[in-house]
Design a protein around this motif. Sequence first.
Motif, mmCIF file in Angstrom:
data_model
loop_
_atom_site.group_PDB
_atom_site.id
_atom_site.type_symbol
_atom_site.label_atom_id
_atom_site.label_comp_id
_atom_site.label_asym_id
_atom_site.label_seq_id
_atom_site.Cartn_x
_atom_site.Cartn_y
_atom_site.Cartn_z
ATOM 1 N N ASN A 1 0.866 -1.127 -0.031
ATOM 2 C CA ASN A 1 -0.295 -0.411 -0.362
ATOM 3 C C ASN A 1 0.962 1.294 0.038
ATOM 4 O O ASN A 1 1.788 1.756 0.626
ATOM 5 N N LYS A 2 -0.136 1.890 -0.852
ATOM 6 C CA LYS A 2 1.125 3.439 -0.607
ATOM 7 C C LYS A 2 0.579 4.855 -0.475
ATOM 8 O O LYS A 2 -0.225 4.344 -0.392
ATOM 9 N N ARG A 3 1.446 5.412 -0.015
ATOM 10 C CA ARG A 3 0.153 6.743 -0.234
ATOM 11 C C ARG A 3 0.411 7.628 -0.547
ATOM 12 O O ARG A 3 1.631 7.809 -1.714
ATOM 13 N N LEU B 1 6.077 10.123 4.124
ATOM 14 C CA LEU B 1 5.204 10.401 4.949
ATOM 15 C C LEU B 1 5.280 11.909 6.650
ATOM 16 O O LEU B 1 4.615 12.327 6.340
ATOM 17 N N GLU C 1 3.239 9.236 -4.843
ATOM 18 C CA GLU C 1 3.317 9.584 -4.048
ATOM 19 C C GLU C 1 3.839 10.472 -2.577
ATOM 20 O O GLU C 1 3.887 11.048 -3.122
ATOM 21 N N ILE D 1 2.436 14.674 5.065
ATOM 22 C CA ILE D 1 1.313 14.177 5.524
ATOM 23 C C ILE D 1 0.399 14.916 6.655
ATOM 24 O O ILE D 1 0.915 14.722 8.038
#
Length: 343
Positions: A45-47, A58, A55, A61
Amino acid sequence: MARAVWSGVLTFGLVTVPVQLFSATDSHTIHFHQLQRGTADRVRNKRVNERTGDEVPLEEIVKGYETGDGEYVIVEPEELDDIAPGRSRSIDVSGFVELKDVRPVFFDKTYYLGPKGEEYGKVYTLLHDTLAKADKAGIATFVTRNHEYLVALKAEAGILTLHTLHWADEVRDPRKEIDALPGRHKTNDRELRMARQLIDTLSMDWKPEEWHDTFQEKVAALLKAKQEGQEVEKSAPPPKSTNVVDLMEALQASVEHARSPKASSDKATASGGSKKGRSKPSSGKKRTPSKQATKRPDLQDLTKAELYRHATDADIQGRSSMNRDELINALSRGHAPHKARAA
């Protein structure tokens, strides 16, 4: 030896005892990785920014609370840390309530609470014995991992347990949640008496060690079978609902089946016991069944309850969901009983 998930002090009034908190349960769920079909490639899973498809690291975010019309209130992680309650170093019991007044729906997760040393055993034992005799629970709030919990302190089988509770506004009202929830239906004395007979007949001692997760066992069997190139039999479909017309018939058949020698024998075997007087000692002579005893009954003359009983003896799969005609057809396909029972 399990590792404590928290340590601090438990206080009630002016009495304080150092304690440690341990998880009381463990999950045995079989976990799977996600793979792309036809390969052994893991799927991660990727953000991803849903507008650009890029993408997002982190550190870029932040949290956003939607207020409507695509508008958000932006909150930085540090801002949440600034208002988060500090980690509790103590569990302060605010008061004690009747245990029966705390409905099961409020209970969430269970922890064991143990004294931090043998020198605190007497105070710990005193609180345990007092709670057990009073049949009460201590209510407190407790902060850990940036969450505040409402907890109940109970005495159970020689140890103190701590149960996290749902807050009152987290418990849903069933009358608001279930559209098809029926009102009060009138039941007659005969139905109540038959249902009570069924409950009494099926009553047993609570032995949790005799129950196990059959689904996880089937998952493990599925994995083993696939490794060995074999197939696993699928589960039977769920039984059909009992309608009002067949209710008394279903209750009667259920009671008779629960009282049958086969069901009683299975129950006795499961509990490791036996029933006295169930059979007489053999004289050593073999008895030849008469023609009358071996004559098959006319299935069309039997009631649904009698058909269901014969289907149970024949171990016909899916019998609980069959109507009368389906039971007759199933018994006719080589499963008809060799000995007719009295109604």
